[in-house]
Design a protein around this motif. Structure first.
Motif, PDB file in Angstrom:
ATOM      1  N   LEU A 264       0.795  -1.027   0.028  1.00  0.00           N
ATOM      2  CA  LEU A 264       0.024  -0.023  -0.015  1.00  0.00           C
ATOM      3  C   LEU A 264       1.006   1.164  -0.210  1.00  0.00           C
ATOM      4  N   PRO A 265       1.119   1.631  -1.185  1.00  0.00           N
ATOM      5  CA  PRO A 265       1.864   2.990  -1.141  1.00  0.00           C
ATOM      6  C   PRO A 265       1.262   4.184  -0.515  1.00  0.00           C
ATOM      7  N   VAL A 266       1.742   4.851   0.173  1.00  0.00           N
ATOM      8  CA  VAL A 266       1.100   5.719   1.090  1.00  0.00           C
ATOM      9  C   VAL A 266       1.876   7.191   1.292  1.00  0.00           C
ATOM     10  N   ALA A 267       3.022   7.256   0.552  1.00  0.00           N
ATOM     11  CA  ALA A 267       4.005   8.123   0.844  1.00  0.00           C
ATOM     12  C   ALA A 267       3.807   9.493   0.111  1.00  0.00           C
ATOM     13  N   GLY A 268       2.888   9.457  -0.758  1.00  0.00           N
ATOM     14  CA  GLY A 268       2.748  10.752  -1.465  1.00  0.00           C
ATOM     15  C   GLY A 268       2.518  12.090  -0.908  1.00  0.00           C
ATOM     16  N   LEU A 269       2.689  13.212  -1.328  1.00  0.00           N
ATOM     17  CA  LEU A 269       2.547  14.506  -0.628  1.00  0.00           C
ATOM     18  C   LEU A 269       1.011  14.998  -0.474  1.00  0.00           C
ATOM     19  N   GLY A 270       0.293  14.479  -1.502  1.00  0.00           N
ATOM     20  CA  GLY A 270      -1.337  14.777  -1.548  1.00  0.00           C
ATOM     21  C   GLY A 270      -1.466  16.356  -1.747  1.00  0.00           C
ATOM     22  N   THR A 271      -0.677  16.807  -2.734  1.00  0.00           N
ATOM     23  CA  THR A 271      -0.761  18.154  -2.867  1.00  0.00           C
ATOM     24  C   THR A 271      -2.062  18.803  -3.412  1.00  0.00           C
ATOM     25  N   ARG A 272      -2.804  17.889  -3.948  1.00  0.00           N
ATOM     26  CA  ARG A 272      -4.234  18.408  -4.644  1.00  0.00           C
ATOM     27  C   ARG A 272      -5.230  18.508  -3.335  1.00  0.00           C
ATOM     28  N   PHE A 273      -4.908  18.044  -2.280  1.00  0.00           N
ATOM     29  CA  PHE A 273      -5.810  18.175  -1.038  1.00  0.00           C
ATOM     30  C   PHE A 273      -5.375  18.971  -0.059  1.00  0.00           C
TER      31      PHE A 273
ATOM     32  N   ALA B 137      -2.386  12.398   6.598  1.00  0.00           N
ATOM     33  CA  ALA B 137      -2.286  11.733   5.255  1.00  0.00           C
ATOM     34  C   ALA B 137      -3.585  11.764   4.515  1.00  0.00           C
ATOM     35  N   LYS B 138      -3.313  11.949   3.270  1.00  0.00           N
ATOM     36  CA  LYS B 138      -4.271  11.844   2.274  1.00  0.00           C
ATOM     37  C   LYS B 138      -5.244  10.530   2.493  1.00  0.00           C
ATOM     38  N   GLU B 139      -4.607   9.375   2.569  1.00  0.00           N
ATOM     39  CA  GLU B 139      -5.218   8.151   2.821  1.00  0.00           C
ATOM     40  C   GLU B 139      -6.119   8.033   4.114  1.00  0.00           C
ATOM     41  N   MET B 140      -5.795   9.165   5.149  1.00  0.00           N
ATOM     42  CA  MET B 140      -6.717   9.256   6.401  1.00  0.00           C
ATOM     43  C   MET B 140      -7.939   9.958   5.950  1.00  0.00           C
TER      44      MET B 140
ATOM     45  N   PRO C 176       9.571  11.393  -1.469  1.00  0.00           N
ATOM     46  CA  PRO C 176       8.537  10.818  -2.847  1.00  0.00           C
ATOM     47  C   PRO C 176       9.140  10.985  -4.052  1.00  0.00           C
ATOM     48  N   LEU C 177       9.894   9.847  -4.653  1.00  0.00           N
ATOM     49  CA  LEU C 177      10.260   9.722  -6.064  1.00  0.00           C
ATOM     50  C   LEU C 177       9.335   9.310  -6.916  1.00  0.00           C
ATOM     51  N   GLY C 178       8.227   9.065  -6.548  1.00  0.00           N
ATOM     52  CA  GLY C 178       7.608   8.314  -7.479  1.00  0.00           C
ATOM     53  C   GLY C 178       7.084   7.058  -7.164  1.00  0.00           C
ATOM     54  N   LEU C 179       5.869   6.648  -7.771  1.00  0.00           N
ATOM     55  CA  LEU C 179       5.229   5.268  -7.195  1.00  0.00           C
ATOM     56  C   LEU C 179       5.972   4.191  -7.584  1.00  0.00           C
TER      57      LEU C 179
ATOM     58  N   HIS D  68       9.243   4.086  -7.498  1.00  0.00           N
ATOM     59  CA  HIS D  68      10.288   4.180  -6.293  1.00  0.00           C
ATOM     60  C   HIS D  68       9.623   3.409  -4.781  1.00  0.00           C
ATOM     61  N   ALA D  69       8.234   3.930  -4.750  1.00  0.00           N
ATOM     62  CA  ALA D  69       7.887   3.444  -3.659  1.00  0.00           C
ATOM     63  C   ALA D  69       7.694   1.846  -3.429  1.00  0.00           C
ATOM     64  N   ILE D  70       7.413   1.331  -4.635  1.00  0.00           N
ATOM     65  CA  ILE D  70       7.160  -0.005  -4.780  1.00  0.00           C
ATOM     66  C   ILE D  70       8.472  -0.898  -4.474  1.00  0.00           C
TER      67      ILE D  70
ATOM     68  N   LEU E 204      -2.414  -1.637  -3.933  1.00  0.00           N
ATOM     69  CA  LEU E 204      -3.715  -0.860  -4.019  1.00  0.00           C
ATOM     70  C   LEU E 204      -3.260   0.507  -3.713  1.00  0.00           C
ATOM     71  N   LEU E 205      -3.650   1.368  -4.517  1.00  0.00           N
ATOM     72  CA  LEU E 205      -3.533   2.901  -4.208  1.00  0.00           C
ATOM     73  C   LEU E 205      -4.736   3.164  -3.464  1.00  0.00           C
ATOM     74  N   PRO E 206      -4.631   3.706  -2.300  1.00  0.00           N
ATOM     75  CA  PRO E 206      -5.759   3.874  -1.409  1.00  0.00           C
ATOM     76  C   PRO E 206      -6.831   4.955  -2.068  1.00  0.00           C
ATOM     77  N   ASP E 207      -6.006   5.831  -2.667  1.00  0.00           N
ATOM     78  CA  ASP E 207      -7.113   6.861  -3.242  1.00  0.00           C
ATOM     79  C   ASP E 207      -7.867   6.645  -4.217  1.00  0.00           C
TER      80      ASP E 207
HETATM   81  P1  UTP Z   1      -0.462  10.341  -6.600  1.00  0.00           P
HETATM   82  O1  UTP Z   1      -0.205  10.578  -7.995  1.00  0.00           O
HETATM   83  O2  UTP Z   1      -1.873  10.507  -6.379  1.00  0.00           O
HETATM   84  O3  UTP Z   1       0.265  11.418  -5.741  1.00  0.00           O
HETATM   85  O4  UTP Z   1      -0.049   9.075  -5.984  1.00  0.00           O
HETATM   86  P2  UTP Z   1       0.040  12.002  -4.306  1.00  0.00           P
HETATM   87  O5  UTP Z   1       1.303  12.816  -3.843  1.00  0.00           O
HETATM   88  O6  UTP Z   1      -0.355  11.165  -3.462  1.00  0.00           O
HETATM   89  O7  UTP Z   1      -0.941  13.090  -4.440  1.00  0.00           O
HETATM   90  P3  UTP Z   1      -0.941  14.808  -5.158  1.00  0.00           P
HETATM   91  O8  UTP Z   1      -0.886  14.203  -6.750  1.00  0.00           O
HETATM   92  O9  UTP Z   1       0.215  15.522  -4.853  1.00  0.00           O
HETATM   93  O10 UTP Z   1      -2.133  15.390  -4.766  1.00  0.00           O
HETATM   94  C1  UTP Z   1      -0.592   7.844  -6.256  1.00  0.00           C
HETATM   95  C2  UTP Z   1      -0.423   6.992  -5.029  1.00  0.00           C
HETATM   96  O11 UTP Z   1       1.083   6.733  -4.909  1.00  0.00           O
HETATM   97  C3  UTP Z   1       1.520   7.231  -3.805  1.00  0.00           C
HETATM   98  C4  UTP Z   1       0.565   7.857  -3.118  1.00  0.00           C
HETATM   99  O12 UTP Z   1       0.558   8.075  -1.741  1.00  0.00           O
HETATM  100  C5  UTP Z   1      -0.714   7.604  -3.491  1.00  0.00           C
HETATM  101  O13 UTP Z   1      -1.310   6.324  -3.080  1.00  0.00           O
HETATM  102  N1  UTP Z   1       3.101   7.544  -3.965  1.00  0.00           N
HETATM  103  C6  UTP Z   1       3.163   8.399  -4.860  1.00  0.00           C
HETATM  104  C7  UTP Z   1       4.011   7.225  -3.251  1.00  0.00           C
HETATM  105  O14 UTP Z   1       3.877   6.410  -2.103  1.00  0.00           O
HETATM  106  N2  UTP Z   1       5.239   7.760  -3.328  1.00  0.00           N
HETATM  107  C8  UTP Z   1       5.458   8.513  -4.305  1.00  0.00           C
HETATM  108  O15 UTP Z   1       6.825   9.049  -4.497  1.00  0.00           O
HETATM  109  C9  UTP Z   1       4.321   8.926  -5.044  1.00  0.00           C
END
Ligand code: UTP
Length: 289
Positions: free
Chosen positions: A10-19, A27-30, A109-112, A114-116, A131-134
Motif C-alpha cells: 500500500l503506497p501511502v508516501a505521496g504528498l497529496g498536494t491536490r488536497f 495523510a490523504k489516505e486518512m 517521494p520519488l514516484g510510485l 520508487h515507492a514499490i 492498492l492505491l488507497p485514493d
Molecule cells: P498520486 O499521484 O496521487 O500523488 O500518488 P500524491 O502525492 O498522493 O498526490 P498529489 O498528486 O500530490 O495530490 C498515487 C499513489 O502513490 C503514492 C501516493 O501515496 C498514492 O497512494 N505515492 C506516490 C507514493 O507512495 N510515493 C510517491 O513517491 C508517489
C-alpha cells in the motif's frame, strides 16, 4: 504453477498536494469517505481477496495510518465501560492480525515506482498486489477479489482497467491492447500519462495491480519517466513479452479520490449505498439540484 497471492503493498508516501491544506498535517489516505478512512477501504478490500500480509510504504507525518490498525486501549476500554456497543462494533474493521502489517519508509517521494521498490524486501520472490488507497471502487464483488480470481486464471501480471475520456489520457497509465475478449485484455504496451494524440487507447490502469516480483529489478534501474518520477508503469512495461500481462475490465465504479471532484462524488455514491443514510442524503440532494 501459479503462486498464491498473500501480500499487498500500500503506497501511502505521496504528498497529496491536490488536497492541501487538508493534507498538511494528516495523510490523504486518512481522509474519510462517509465515516471510514480511505486506507481502511483498501485494507478491507485486500482482506476479501485473501491478502494476509500488508506493507505500507510511508513517509513523514503518516503515523496515523499505522495507528489506525492498532489497539486503541483507552478508547476501547472507555467504550466498553460505557456500554457503547455500536461504537465498539464500528472499530471492527480496524483490528488486524498481530504482525500482519509492516511499514517501510520512502524518505523522498520519488514516484510510485520508487515507492514499490522500497518494499522489495517485503515482496521477496512472491507475487504481490498493489492498492492505491485514493482509488476507491464501489462494486458488488470487491475489485481486488475480481483481479485475484483473474490472476488464478491467467497467471502473471494483471491490472484493473477502465475506459477514460480521450482528453484525460494524460492523467493515467494507458494500455496498448492486443487480444481482447471484452473482459480480459492482452497488454502489449504501457505508457504513463500520454497526451491524447499519442495515447494508444483510452483504456487506463486504475490503482489495483497484481504483479510478479521481477518488476523490482526494472524499478531498481531508477529511470525517471513522466513528471521526472520513477514510474511503476515504466517498470511494468519492461515485463511485457517476458511474462503474461493482462488487463481486467472489472465490474464496479471507480472514484479517483485523489481529486476533489472524484472525492466528493465518492461521498455521495457511498452514502447512497448506506441504508442508515440513503434517504436523508437523497432528500437533501434534491434541494441542491
Ligand atoms: P498520486 O499521484 O496521487 O500523488 O500518488 P500524491 O502525492 O498522493 O498526490 P498529489 O498528486 O500530490 O495530490 C498515487 C499513489 O502513490 C503514492 C501516493 O501515496 C498514492 O497512494 N505515492 C506516490 C507514493 O507512495 N510515493 C510517491 O513517491 C508517489
Amino acid at each position: 504453477m501459479i503462486k498464491q497471492l498473500r501480500k499487498a503493498v500500500l503506497p501511502v508516501a505521496g504528498l497529496g498536494t491536490r488536497f492541501l491544506p487538508a493534507t498538511k498535517a494528516t495523510a490523504k489516505e486518512m481522509l474519510p469517505v462517509v465515516d471510514k478512512p480511505l486506507i481502511q477501504y483498501a485494507v478491507e478490500e485486500a482482506r476479501a481477496a485473501g491478502i494476509e500480509q500488508f506493507c505500507m510504504v510511508t513517509g513523514r507525518g503518516k503515523t496515523a495510518l499505522v495507528e489506525h490498525f492498532d489497539v486503541a486501549y483507552e478508547l476501547e476500554s472507555t467504550l466498553r465501560e460505557r456500554g457503547k456497543t455500536e461504537a465498539m462494533a464500528a472499530l471492527e474493521g480496524t483490528q488486524s492480525e498481530p504482525g500482519s502489517i509492516t511499514t517501510v519508509r520512502q524518505q523522498v517521494p520519488l514516484g510510485l515506482g520508487h515507492a514499490i521498490w522500497c518494499a522489495r524486501a517485503f515482496i521477496g520472490d512472491d507475487p504481490f498486489a498493489v492498492l492505491l488507497p485514493d482509488d476507491l471502487v464501489l462494486a458488488d464483488k470487491p475489485c481486488l477479489q475480481q483481479l485475484a480470481e483473474a490472476y488464478y486464471e491467467t497467471g502473471g501480471n494483471i491490472v484493473a482497467i477502465t475506459e477514460v475520456p480521450r482528453e484525460q489520457t494524460n492523467r493515467y497509465g494507458i494500455l496498448k491492447v492486443g487480444r481482447d475478449d471484452g473482459r480480459l485484455v492482452e497488454v502489449t504496451g504501457l505508457v504513463e500519462k500520454p497526451a491524447p494524440k499519442d495515447a494508444p487507447s483510452n483504456l487506463s490502469i486504475i490503482g489495483r495491480y497484481v504483479l510478479m516480483p521481477e518488476v523490482i529489478k526494472y524499478l531498481a534501474l531508477m529511470e525517471r519517466g513522466a513528471g521526472n518520477e520513477v514510474q511503476l508503469t515504466d517498470g511494468m512495461a519492461r515485463l511485457i513479452g517476458e511474462q503474461p500481462f493482462h488487463g481486467l475490465r472489472f465490474e464496479g465504479r471507480r472514484f479517483d479520490c485523489g481529486d476533489k471532484v472524484g472525492f466528493l462524488e465518492a461521498q455521495i455514491a457511498f452514502a447512497l449505498k448506506r441504508p442508515d443514510l440513503a434517504d436523508a442524503v437523497y432528500a437533501f440532494l434534491k434541494t441542491y439540484v
